[in-house]
Design a protein around this motif. Structure first.
Motif, PDB file in Angstrom:
ATOM      1  N   MET A 299      -2.989  83.767  47.410  1.00 40.24           N
ATOM      2  CA  MET A 299      -3.402  84.965  47.856  1.00 40.24           C
ATOM      3  C   MET A 299      -2.265  86.195  48.011  1.00 40.24           C
ATOM      4  O   MET A 299      -1.189  85.903  48.125  1.00 40.24           O
ATOM      5  CB  MET A 299      -3.747  84.684  49.671  1.00 40.24           C
ATOM      6  N   GLN A 300      -2.821  87.265  47.665  1.00 34.94           N
ATOM      7  CA  GLN A 300      -1.976  88.554  47.549  1.00 34.94           C
ATOM      8  C   GLN A 300      -1.640  88.993  48.888  1.00 34.94           C
ATOM      9  O   GLN A 300      -2.536  89.925  49.478  1.00 34.94           O
ATOM     10  CB  GLN A 300      -2.689  89.498  46.605  1.00 34.94           C
ATOM     11  N   LEU A 301      -0.587  88.756  49.429  1.00 34.93           N
ATOM     12  CA  LEU A 301      -0.448  89.118  50.890  1.00 34.93           C
ATOM     13  C   LEU A 301      -0.123  90.859  50.891  1.00 34.93           C
ATOM     14  O   LEU A 301      -0.339  91.399  52.316  1.00 34.93           O
ATOM     15  CB  LEU A 301       0.755  88.550  51.454  1.00 34.93           C
TER      16      LEU A 301
ATOM     17  N   GLY B  54     -10.310  99.378  44.759  1.00 40.29           N
ATOM     18  CA  GLY B  54     -10.253 100.663  43.742  1.00 40.29           C
ATOM     19  C   GLY B  54      -8.946 100.476  43.183  1.00 40.29           C
ATOM     20  O   GLY B  54      -8.090  99.637  43.415  1.00 40.29           O
ATOM     21  N   PRO B  55      -8.541 101.579  42.282  1.00 38.57           N
ATOM     22  CA  PRO B  55      -7.294 101.389  41.484  1.00 38.57           C
ATOM     23  C   PRO B  55      -6.208 101.816  42.488  1.00 38.57           C
ATOM     24  O   PRO B  55      -6.312 102.289  43.506  1.00 38.57           O
ATOM     25  CB  PRO B  55      -7.534 102.838  40.729  1.00 38.57           C
TER      26      PRO B  55
ATOM     27  N   ASN C 264      -6.136  94.532  26.373  1.00 37.52           N
ATOM     28  CA  ASN C 264      -5.390  93.549  26.896  1.00 37.52           C
ATOM     29  C   ASN C 264      -5.548  93.573  28.644  1.00 37.52           C
ATOM     30  O   ASN C 264      -4.562  93.273  29.234  1.00 37.52           O
ATOM     31  CB  ASN C 264      -3.979  93.508  26.520  1.00 37.52           C
ATOM     32  N   THR C 265      -6.759  93.730  29.152  1.00 37.07           N
ATOM     33  CA  THR C 265      -6.937  93.747  30.522  1.00 37.07           C
ATOM     34  C   THR C 265      -8.443  93.429  30.866  1.00 37.07           C
ATOM     35  O   THR C 265      -9.220  93.552  29.896  1.00 37.07           O
ATOM     36  CB  THR C 265      -6.372  94.940  31.140  1.00 37.07           C
ATOM     37  N   LEU C 266      -8.719  92.627  31.892  1.00 35.84           N
ATOM     38  CA  LEU C 266     -10.119  92.266  32.378  1.00 35.84           C
ATOM     39  C   LEU C 266      -9.788  92.117  33.848  1.00 35.84           C
ATOM     40  O   LEU C 266      -9.086  91.681  34.448  1.00 35.84           O
ATOM     41  CB  LEU C 266     -10.611  90.990  31.543  1.00 35.84           C
ATOM     42  N   ALA C 267     -10.762  92.680  34.473  1.00 36.39           N
ATOM     43  CA  ALA C 267     -10.943  92.414  35.998  1.00 36.39           C
ATOM     44  C   ALA C 267     -12.425  92.410  36.352  1.00 36.39           C
ATOM     45  O   ALA C 267     -13.330  93.033  35.878  1.00 36.39           O
ATOM     46  CB  ALA C 267     -10.452  93.631  36.725  1.00 36.39           C
ATOM     47  N   PHE C 268     -12.422  91.253  37.517  1.00 42.05           N
ATOM     48  CA  PHE C 268     -13.893  91.304  37.921  1.00 42.05           C
ATOM     49  C   PHE C 268     -13.652  91.708  39.537  1.00 42.05           C
ATOM     50  O   PHE C 268     -12.871  91.097  40.125  1.00 42.05           O
ATOM     51  CB  PHE C 268     -14.309  89.993  37.834  1.00 42.05           C
ATOM     52  N   MET C 269     -14.516  92.529  39.988  1.00 37.75           N
ATOM     53  CA  MET C 269     -14.382  92.872  41.611  1.00 37.75           C
ATOM     54  C   MET C 269     -15.718  92.347  41.943  1.00 37.75           C
ATOM     55  O   MET C 269     -16.996  92.994  41.707  1.00 37.75           O
ATOM     56  CB  MET C 269     -13.986  94.299  41.725  1.00 37.75           C
ATOM     57  N   PHE C 270     -15.978  91.793  43.091  1.00 38.11           N
ATOM     58  CA  PHE C 270     -17.138  91.520  43.563  1.00 38.11           C
ATOM     59  C   PHE C 270     -17.134  92.106  45.091  1.00 38.11           C
ATOM     60  O   PHE C 270     -16.114  91.926  45.853  1.00 38.11           O
ATOM     61  CB  PHE C 270     -17.262  89.919  43.735  1.00 38.11           C
ATOM     62  N   GLU C 271     -18.121  92.839  45.515  1.00 34.51           N
ATOM     63  CA  GLU C 271     -18.445  93.328  46.871  1.00 34.51           C
ATOM     64  C   GLU C 271     -19.533  92.862  47.424  1.00 34.51           C
ATOM     65  O   GLU C 271     -20.564  92.759  46.754  1.00 34.51           O
ATOM     66  CB  GLU C 271     -18.367  94.860  46.667  1.00 34.51           C
ATOM     67  N   THR C 272     -19.717  92.677  48.602  1.00 36.09           N
ATOM     68  CA  THR C 272     -20.645  92.110  49.335  1.00 36.09           C
ATOM     69  C   THR C 272     -20.949  92.961  50.429  1.00 36.09           C
ATOM     70  O   THR C 272     -20.117  93.461  51.121  1.00 36.09           O
ATOM     71  CB  THR C 272     -20.783  90.699  49.542  1.00 36.09           C
ATOM     72  N   ARG C 273     -22.250  93.012  50.865  1.00 33.37           N
ATOM     73  CA  ARG C 273     -22.867  93.689  51.980  1.00 33.37           C
ATOM     74  C   ARG C 273     -22.517  92.715  53.503  1.00 33.37           C
ATOM     75  O   ARG C 273     -22.412  93.079  54.527  1.00 33.37           O
ATOM     76  CB  ARG C 273     -24.216  94.236  52.153  1.00 33.37           C
ATOM     77  N   TRP C 274     -22.074  91.537  53.219  1.00 35.63           N
ATOM     78  CA  TRP C 274     -22.042  90.547  54.049  1.00 35.63           C
ATOM     79  C   TRP C 274     -20.685  90.385  54.450  1.00 35.63           C
ATOM     80  O   TRP C 274     -19.740  90.604  53.538  1.00 35.63           O
ATOM     81  CB  TRP C 274     -22.815  89.231  53.599  1.00 35.63           C
TER      82      TRP C 274
ATOM     83  N   ALA D  69      -9.531  88.338  39.625  1.00 32.84           N
ATOM     84  CA  ALA D  69     -10.678  88.604  40.403  1.00 32.84           C
ATOM     85  C   ALA D  69     -10.578  89.021  41.721  1.00 32.84           C
ATOM     86  O   ALA D  69      -9.340  88.720  42.403  1.00 32.84           O
ATOM     87  CB  ALA D  69     -11.702  87.659  40.228  1.00 32.84           C
ATOM     88  N   SER D  70     -11.393  89.828  42.424  1.00 36.93           N
ATOM     89  CA  SER D  70     -11.167  90.239  43.735  1.00 36.93           C
ATOM     90  C   SER D  70     -12.398  90.122  44.666  1.00 36.93           C
ATOM     91  O   SER D  70     -13.578  90.261  43.866  1.00 36.93           O
ATOM     92  CB  SER D  70     -10.480  91.530  44.105  1.00 36.93           C
ATOM     93  N   LEU D  71     -12.381  89.808  45.985  1.00 43.12           N
ATOM     94  CA  LEU D  71     -13.409  89.894  46.582  1.00 43.12           C
ATOM     95  C   LEU D  71     -13.475  90.711  47.768  1.00 43.12           C
ATOM     96  O   LEU D  71     -12.415  90.543  48.468  1.00 43.12           O
ATOM     97  CB  LEU D  71     -13.732  88.244  46.969  1.00 43.12           C
ATOM     98  N   HIS D  72     -14.457  91.279  48.052  1.00 44.71           N
ATOM     99  CA  HIS D  72     -14.229  92.308  49.079  1.00 44.71           C
ATOM    100  C   HIS D  72     -15.600  92.484  49.991  1.00 44.71           C
ATOM    101  O   HIS D  72     -16.406  92.531  49.537  1.00 44.71           O
ATOM    102  CB  HIS D  72     -14.356  93.867  48.703  1.00 44.71           C
ATOM    103  N   ASN D  73     -15.247  92.571  51.523  1.00 39.58           N
ATOM    104  CA  ASN D  73     -16.189  92.807  52.642  1.00 39.58           C
ATOM    105  C   ASN D  73     -16.746  94.222  52.100  1.00 39.58           C
ATOM    106  O   ASN D  73     -15.941  95.087  51.411  1.00 39.58           O
ATOM    107  CB  ASN D  73     -15.694  92.768  53.884  1.00 39.58           C
ATOM    108  N   CYS D  74     -17.933  94.280  52.726  1.00 44.01           N
ATOM    109  CA  CYS D  74     -18.374  95.775  52.795  1.00 44.01           C
ATOM    110  C   CYS D  74     -17.589  96.934  53.412  1.00 44.01           C
ATOM    111  O   CYS D  74     -16.987  96.441  54.409  1.00 44.01           O
ATOM    112  CB  CYS D  74     -19.594  95.740  53.214  1.00 44.01           C
TER     113      CYS D  74
END
Length: 73
Positions: free
Chosen positions: A56-58, A11-12, A32-42, A1-6
């Motif tokens: 954390m993926q540096l 992306g790929p 055999n793959t699954l991903a969740f991407m969360f994006e917020t305007r906040w 899973a990943s979390l992104h600011n606006c």
């Protein structure tokens, strides 16, 4: 899973993009793959604990380095 600011890059990665644009346009099964991407305007303000976690993926931004080649400004 990943979390992104606006307005933050996500992306790929370059290899996935290159493979996708070179592939014949027809349905493809991806297994055999699954991903969740969360994006917020906040604006995300991570806790100190989140910033110090070993998970954390540096090098996250490195996956987009190849996209700039051949760019015309």
């Amino acid at each position: 899973a990943s979390l992104h600011n606006c307005m933050s890059g996500h992306g790929p990665d370059q290899a996935s993009y290159d493979k996708a644009v070179a592939t014949e346009l027809k349905p493809h099964r991806i297994e055999n793959t699954l991903a969740f991407m969360f994006e917020t305007r906040w604006v995300i303000r991570p806790t100190a604990r989140a910033m110090e976690t070993p998970q954390m993926q540096l090098d996250y931004d490195d996956v987009w380095r190849g996209f700039a080649k051949g760019r015309v400004d």
